[in-house]
Design an enzyme around this catalytic site. Structure first.
Site, PDB file in Angstrom:
ATOM      1  N   ARG A 177       0.677  -1.228  -0.030  1.00  0.00           N
ATOM      2  CA  ARG A 177      -0.343   0.011   0.340  1.00  0.00           C
ATOM      3  C   ARG A 177       0.934   1.288   0.140  1.00  0.00           C
ATOM      4  O   ARG A 177       0.649   2.725  -0.601  1.00  0.00           O
ATOM      5  CB  ARG A 177      -0.881   0.134   1.589  1.00  0.00           C
ATOM      6  CG  ARG A 177      -1.846   1.380   1.272  1.00  0.00           C
ATOM      7  CD  ARG A 177      -2.844   1.252   0.092  1.00  0.00           C
ATOM      8  NE  ARG A 177      -4.046   2.447   0.520  1.00  0.00           N
ATOM      9  CZ  ARG A 177      -3.077   3.760  -0.039  1.00  0.00           C
ATOM     10  NH1 ARG A 177      -2.100   4.122  -0.577  1.00  0.00           N
ATOM     11  NH2 ARG A 177      -3.828   5.417   0.188  1.00  0.00           N
ATOM     12  N   GLU A 178       2.048   0.994   0.648  1.00  0.00           N
ATOM     13  CA  GLU A 178       2.491   2.621   0.483  1.00  0.00           C
ATOM     14  C   GLU A 178       3.770   2.842  -0.594  1.00  0.00           C
ATOM     15  O   GLU A 178       3.476   3.883  -1.095  1.00  0.00           O
ATOM     16  CB  GLU A 178       3.659   2.446   1.804  1.00  0.00           C
ATOM     17  CG  GLU A 178       3.403   2.393   3.161  1.00  0.00           C
ATOM     18  CD  GLU A 178       2.972   3.549   3.848  1.00  0.00           C
ATOM     19  OE1 GLU A 178       3.198   4.611   2.856  1.00  0.00           O
ATOM     20  OE2 GLU A 178       2.506   3.701   4.874  1.00  0.00           O
TER      21      GLU A 178
END
Length: 730
Positions: A585-586
């Site tokens: 996600r990052e």
């Protein structure tokens, strides 16, 4: 008439002819034979047909090769050579041959390209000119030409620059060269050349130079309108604009109303220093009002004490009042409500609001209360007329009811949404939850059954409520070898590939983005697969995300840095699937990713956070370079994850939110008196970014647990009820 010298060294002849072509020497060519004696070329009268043929071939060769890299040429679909499929044992074997097509030749060209770059950088121009003709069909030949032109830009002819810009119009290097040419022309005040090279741009400095050039060259049609549009901004403009602005003001174009418009724009941007500068240009009768607006903008809490000044007649009294009241609503909605109720009668007489203005204030109050989880938000949502509802207000009306477990309101508010908004997975899930709470089990189960087949956060929650397995079957996307070959051999894709091979990731991504903008969805899916086969995983993930294909889980959720992630997670007591979910996600595994706020690397660490964690882990921190090292970034990121997990008593939901938004904010968002279901708490996180972040990380964790073969708890088992804020965390 120009005589073309055919030298005994064909590469030098190639470069000289290419130079003549670039200078436009294409007319009245006379081809002859020359012999060298020392430094003197002696012309002979031998004009043999063979020599003419050789010379013409040399003349044509650069043009033919140039077409291979010229971006404006029509893209032809290359056919798969028979040698790549003949005797192949499998589809994988053919793919391997496609990926290794001309691999040695391209590696040799890549090495020559680097040698040419080095020679040019070291000003060894003879060596550079020897290498250049051997690279005309190399995909990055335009980049080499760009570097050459950039070095000798002041000496380059307009025709040569024009030819480069025309040939490579859609390449990033053309934009870069155009900017340099424009800046150079502006510095020389060569405004005729500036007009020749200028193209519409978002760069304000270049826009101002363009307006200056128009003034100097008498191209002033509609110029005052264009200057006004550039001046009317909430931000300061560069000093390069001062001249055209002065001309515009001297022509009497600056009015008091325009000053007020820009004052309002600057206050919206929070540029109060610029506002003060503009206010000094107002007539004396208006400066007091501008200063009052600045004061109230700085501190809207002053409104109850200073509102009487706004009751005096002035065209800007009402805009100042509305702007200040809206800021007070955002800052302290309860105080704003008390003030409004106390003075409603007075305002209705002295500062009457129309229906639109009143509905907008109701909207602001309702949203401010809902974002602070205040119980009276619903009453204010009901005041907003349907015609003034927005997607945000409709969503937060539901969220406020979810927070308070007002399931009838949840049901009613979702039904009041437009059909498209209602049909999102989010609101179908919450409608099912409301129906179940209201005893309408059959309808609730039907909705959950539809959702349970979705591979996302809400689909997993629905599957949990029905005790169904998650839809995690891997279905790799498999384009044909012919399709991948055709894509791989496109000039624009070849440029991205070469830049990637050279480790020039920023330029590679820039080329890739431009190319993806030209492709339809099917070819973008093929491109995503091609990037995966190159091990360019971040670009593969992002490219596939731009399509509707979601079933290739190996592509979308790769197990990169597996040994490091497993080891670090075990050492720090973290679940590896959760660590992977955060990384995915990052950064989508883009190791040099940087956010606009400065978060860097695989786990998107802020420098201050990284520095703090590095001390506790005894890791030497050297700034940005440390965060760009994948292994170190993983160590620091998992260290911070472990710290958040400890701080929030091993509650994955809260630790995930804290990793994104910070521990202090998460504590402010905790429920007041009693524990709350985790799905309700996540749905009512005030920050959209954090709300989406937490739900995505949790869904990714489920997928990674399956990819790792670890199984593990179901999503609802990972989402323990969120403790009340009055229960102190460590």
């Amino acid at each position: 008439m120009v005589s073309i010298v055919v030298l005994q060294k064909s590469h030098m002849a190639f470069y000289e002819l290419n130079s003549h072509l670039r200078k436009g020497w294409t007319r009245n060519l006379h081809i002859g034979w020359y012999t060298h004696r020392g430094n003197t070329a002696m012309k002979t009268d031998r004009r043999k047909p063979l020599i003419r043929t050789i010379a013409l071939l040399i003349l044509v060769t650069p043009v033919v090769n140039h077409a291979l890299v010229r971006d404006t040429q029509p893209v032809q679909t290359p056919m798969l050579p028979p040698s790549l499929s003949e005797g192949a044992q499998s589809h994988a074997d053919t793919l391997s041959r496609v990926l290794n097509y001309r691999v040695d030749e391209r590696a040799a060209q890549r090495a020559l390209y680097q040698q040419a770059e080095q020679a040019l950088a070291q000003h060894r121009l003879t060596r550079f000119r020897e290498l250049l003709p051997r690279l005309t069909d190399y995909p990055l030949y335009p980049y080499l030409q760009y570097q050459d032109l950039k070095q000798r830009l002041q000496r380059a002819s307009r025709h040569e620059i024009d030819q480069f810009l025309d040939s490579y119009a859609t390449l990033p290097v053309a934009s870069s060269l155009r900017r340099k040419v424009l800046r150079q022309a502006a510095k020389r005040q060569d405004w005729q050349s500036y007009l020749h090279y200028y193209r519409p741009t978002q760069n304000v400095t270049l826009q101002c130079h363009y307006l200056t050039a128009r003034l100097h060259n008498g191209k002033t049609h509609d110029i005052y309108k264009d200057i006004q549009q550039l001046w009317l901004s909430g931000r300061s403009r560069p000093s390069e604009c001062d001249g055209v602005f002065a001309h515009w003001i001297d022509a009497g174009q600056l009015t008091d109303e325009l000053l007020w418009q820009r004052i309002e724009l600057t206050l919206r941007q929070g540029r109060r220093q610029l506002t003060s500068y503009l206010a000094r240009q107002l007539p004396a009768r208006d400066r007091h009002w501008a200063q009052l607006w600045i004061d109230l903008h700085r501190d809207p809490d002053q409104l109850p004490r200073r509102y009487e000044a706004l009751l005096k007649p002035h065209p800007k009294a009402k805009p100042i009042f509305i702007d200040t009241l809206r800021r007070l609503i955002r800052h302290d909605p309860q105080k704003a409500i008390r003030f409004w109720h106390t003075h409603t009668a007075e305002f209705s007489l002295r500062i009457p609001l129309n229906d639109t203005e009143q509905a907008s204030l109701y909207h602001d109050v309702a949203m401010a209360l809902a974002l602070r989880h205040q119980p009276n938000a619903e009453a204010w949502f009901r005041r907003i007329p349907p015609s003034h509802q927005t997607d945000a207000s409709r969503s937060w009306r539901v969220r406020a009811a979810i927070r308070n477990k007002h399931w009838q309101t949840v049901h009613h508010a979702i039904d009041a949404m437009p059909e498209k908004q209602q049909q999102t997975d989010r609101w179908r899930y919450w409608k099912a939850r409301a129906l179940a709470a209201l005893g309408q089990e059959k309808d609730a189960l039907a909705l959950l059954g539809e959702l349970a087949g979705q591979r996302n956060y809400y689909g997993f929650l629905a599957a949990d409520r029905l005790s169904r397995p998650y839809p995690l079957q891997v279905q790799p996307y498999q384009p044909s070898a012919e399709e991948l070959f055709a894509l791989q051999e496109r000039p624009d894709i070849r440029r991205s590939a070469e830049l990637f091979q050279l480790g020039r990731l920023l330029e590679a991504r820039r080329e890739w983005r431009i190319t993806m903008g030209k492709l339809d969805e099917i070819r973008r899916q093929q491109a995503a697969k091609l990037a995966q086969l190159w091990n360019w995983n971040g670009q593969s993930i992002l490219t596939m995300a731009s399509t509707s294909h979601r079933d290739d889980l190996e592509l979308r959720f790769p197990l990169l840095f597996r040994e490091e992630v497993l080891a670090l997670s075990e050492t720090k007591g973290l679940e590896a699937a959760w660590t992977y979910g955060v990384i995915r996600r990052e950064s989508a595994f883009i190791s040099d990713a940087r956010s606009s706020r400065g978060a860097t690397g695989l786990m998107q660490l802020m420098p201050a956070t990284a520095k703090h964690i590095s001390r506790s882990l005894k890791i030497r921190y050297r700034g940005l370079s440390t965060l760009l090292q994948p292994e170190t970034n993983l160590k620091l990121g998992t260290g911070y994850l472990a710290k958040m997990m400890t701080r929030f008593d091993n509650q994955t939901v809260l630790a995930t939110a804290a990793y994104n938004a910070g521990a202090r904010r998460v504590k402010k968002w905790l429920p007041g008196e009693t524990a709350m279901d985790a799905d309700r708490w996540i749905e009512t996180i005030p920050y959209k970014e954090t709300r989406e972040y937490v739900s995505n990380v949790l869904a990714y964790t489920i997928i990674y647990a399956d990819r790792l073969g670890q199984g593990g708890p179901r999503l609802n088992e990972r989402m323990r009820p969120v403790r009340a804020g009055n229960e102190a965390f460590p």
